[in-house]
Scaffold this motif. Structure first.
Motif, short mmCIF file in Angstrom:
data_model
loop_
_atom_site.label_atom_id
_atom_site.label_comp_id
_atom_site.label_asym_id
_atom_site.label_seq_id
_atom_site.Cartn_x
_atom_site.Cartn_y
_atom_site.Cartn_z
N MET A 187 0.83 -1.20 0.00
CA MET A 187 0.00 0.00 0.00
C MET A 187 0.87 1.25 0.00
O MET A 187 0.64 2.19 -0.77
N PHE A 188 1.88 1.28 0.86
CA PHE A 188 2.77 2.43 0.90
C PHE A 188 3.51 2.60 -0.42
O PHE A 188 3.71 3.72 -0.89
N ALA A 189 3.92 1.47 -1.01
CA ALA A 189 4.61 1.55 -2.30
C ALA A 189 3.67 2.13 -3.36
O ALA A 189 4.08 2.94 -4.21
N GLY A 190 2.41 1.73 -3.32
CA GLY A 190 1.44 2.27 -4.26
C GLY A 190 1.25 3.76 -4.07
O GLY A 190 1.12 4.52 -5.05
N ALA A 191 1.22 4.22 -2.82
CA ALA A 191 1.08 5.65 -2.56
C ALA A 191 2.30 6.41 -3.07
O ALA A 191 2.17 7.49 -3.68
N ARG A 192 3.50 5.87 -2.87
CA ARG A 192 4.70 6.53 -3.38
C ARG A 192 4.67 6.59 -4.91
O ARG A 192 5.09 7.59 -5.52
N ILE A 203 0.62 20.06 -9.24
CA ILE A 203 -0.47 19.64 -8.36
C ILE A 203 -0.10 19.92 -6.91
O ILE A 203 1.05 19.74 -6.50
N ASP A 204 -1.07 20.39 -6.14
CA ASP A 204 -0.88 20.62 -4.71
C ASP A 204 -0.72 19.25 -4.04
O ASP A 204 -1.69 18.49 -3.92
N GLU A 205 0.50 18.93 -3.60
CA GLU A 205 0.76 17.59 -3.07
C GLU A 205 0.03 17.33 -1.75
O GLU A 205 -0.36 16.20 -1.47
N LYS A 206 -0.18 18.37 -0.94
CA LYS A 206 -0.91 18.18 0.31
C LYS A 206 -2.37 17.81 0.01
O LYS A 206 -2.92 16.87 0.61
N GLU A 207 -2.97 18.53 -0.92
CA GLU A 207 -4.34 18.21 -1.29
C GLU A 207 -4.41 16.83 -1.93
O GLU A 207 -5.33 16.04 -1.62
N PHE A 208 -3.44 16.53 -2.79
CA PHE A 208 -3.42 15.21 -3.43
C PHE A 208 -3.25 14.11 -2.39
O PHE A 208 -3.88 13.04 -2.49
N GLY A 209 -2.41 14.34 -1.39
CA GLY A 209 -2.22 13.35 -0.33
C GLY A 209 -3.51 13.04 0.39
O GLY A 209 -3.77 11.89 0.75
N GLY A 210 -4.34 14.05 0.61
CA GLY A 210 -5.63 13.82 1.22
C GLY A 210 -6.52 12.94 0.35
O GLY A 210 -7.24 12.06 0.85
N ALA A 213 -5.26 9.32 0.64
CA ALA A 213 -5.67 8.70 1.91
C ALA A 213 -7.16 8.38 1.90
O ALA A 213 -7.58 7.29 2.34
N ASP A 214 -7.96 9.30 1.40
CA ASP A 214 -9.40 9.07 1.38
C ASP A 214 -9.77 7.92 0.45
O ASP A 214 -10.65 7.10 0.77
N TRP A 215 -9.10 7.84 -0.71
CA TRP A 215 -9.40 6.78 -1.67
C TRP A 215 -9.01 5.41 -1.12
O TRP A 215 -9.78 4.45 -1.21
N LEU A 216 -7.82 5.33 -0.52
CA LEU A 216 -7.39 4.06 0.04
C LEU A 216 -8.31 3.64 1.20
O LEU A 216 -8.62 2.45 1.35
N MET A 219 -11.50 2.23 -0.27
CA MET A 219 -11.33 0.95 -0.94
C MET A 219 -10.89 -0.16 0.00
O MET A 219 -11.00 -1.34 -0.34
N ALA A 220 -10.39 0.17 1.18
CA ALA A 220 -9.84 -0.83 2.09
C ALA A 220 -10.81 -1.97 2.40
O ALA A 220 -10.39 -3.14 2.44
N PRO A 221 -12.10 -1.72 2.65
CA PRO A 221 -12.99 -2.84 2.97
C PRO A 221 -13.05 -3.91 1.88
O PRO A 221 -13.31 -5.08 2.17
N ALA A 222 -12.78 -3.53 0.64
CA ALA A 222 -12.85 -4.51 -0.45
C ALA A 222 -11.76 -5.56 -0.34
O ALA A 222 -11.90 -6.67 -0.87
N THR A 223 -10.67 -5.25 0.38
CA THR A 223 -9.57 -6.21 0.48
C THR A 223 -9.97 -7.45 1.27
O THR A 223 -9.35 -8.50 1.12
#
Length: 272
Positions: A187-192, A203-210, A213-216, A219-223
């Motif tokens: 997961m961390f590798a995917g985020a990087r 792109i605003d990296e802080k906004e993108f980081g949010g 995090a929100d997308w992951l 989607m987490a329950p699907a795992t």
């Protein structure tokens, strides 16, 4: 598997070998709960705070082991456990190893403990140090080995974090631990990888980081369903999956990002 929390445990005498960030966090919780704690660390200078809060500091690992019937190890790796316990008399001791190890190493350590007269539990810590002693943080510790031995020490083991007993086979806690850590690592590798894709795009990296995090999180329950075959309703068309994976790969190449992570994840994709 069980998820156990306990009422305050009766005062217990235990020893902790290893005062890294995690070991120190464990030690603080046991001391705060009123347990008699002996500590040892290979590198000096990490025990002063704990001593001020009532910990007994042993000069050697063998001395620390001799001080308590319950011995907990939280060291760098399996080799560190072997070295720390090399001169210790484990006869009649209960050894709980919270060091990250492989399932095979855990089984070997269990056999070694038995040969040296000790009972053994293996553990895997699913938490980072700030989560230890924080019941609402979501951390827990996996345990495997004899159920009766786990039950005997469950209350004191539950002081730092919730306990989850996963089975009698010694390697199970390590297997769960490493499997869960592998999912986290990917997961961390995917985020990087995601951040690498947008680098230099204004792109605003802080906004993108949010957004990441929100997308992951969404989607987490699907795992949880990966261990079973998808139902007809949930199954995605292979053609759709293949087209989507191919688009991910093309985008990575367009952005100059190494697609190795995607290739490993997607497997065989047309056009690779």
């Amino acid at each position: 598997m069980s998820d156990n929390t306990s009422a305050p445990a009766a005062p217990t005498s235990l020893t902790l070998l290893g005062l890294g960030a995690m070991g120190t966090a464990l030690a603080r919780t046991w001391l705060a709960a009123g347990h008699s704690l002996t500590v040892w660390n290979r590198s000096p200078g990490r025990s002063a705070e704990l001593a001020a809060h009532g910990a007994r500091v042993a000069g050697t690992a063998a001395e620390a082991v001799a001080a308590s019937p319950l011995v907990v190890t939280c060291l760098l790796d399996d080799a560190s456990v072997r070295q720390a316990l090399a001169d210790a008399d484990l006869t009649g001791k209960d050894l709980v190893d919270l060091t990250t190890s492989t399932p095979a190493e855990s089984r070997t350590r269990a056999a070694w403990a038995a040969e040296h007269g000790a009972r053994f539990l293996d553990g895997g810590i699913m938490a980072v140090p700030p989560m230890v002693g924080a019941p609402d943080a979501g951390g827990y510790i996996l345990y495997s080995g004899p159920r009766a031995l786990f039950d005997e020490h469950r209350e004191v083991l539950a002081v730092p974090a919730a306990t989850r007993y996963v089975g009698a086979e010694f390697g199970l806690a390590a297997l769960y631990d490493v499997a869960l850590l592998s999912a986290m690592t990917a997961m961390f590798a995917g985020a990087r990888h995601a951040f690498a894709l947008v680098e230099g795009a204004g792109i605003d990296e802080k906004e993108f980081g949010g957004l990441v995090a929100d997308w992951l999180t969404a989607m987490a329950p699907a795992t949880a369903g990966f261990g079973a075959a998808p139902s007809a309703e949930d199954a995605t068309s292979p053609a759709v999956v293949e087209a989507g994976d191919a688009a991910l790969l093309r985008t990575a190449r367009e952005q100059g990002v190494d697609p190795a992570l995607l290739i490993a994840s997607a497997g065989s994709v047309t056009g690779i």
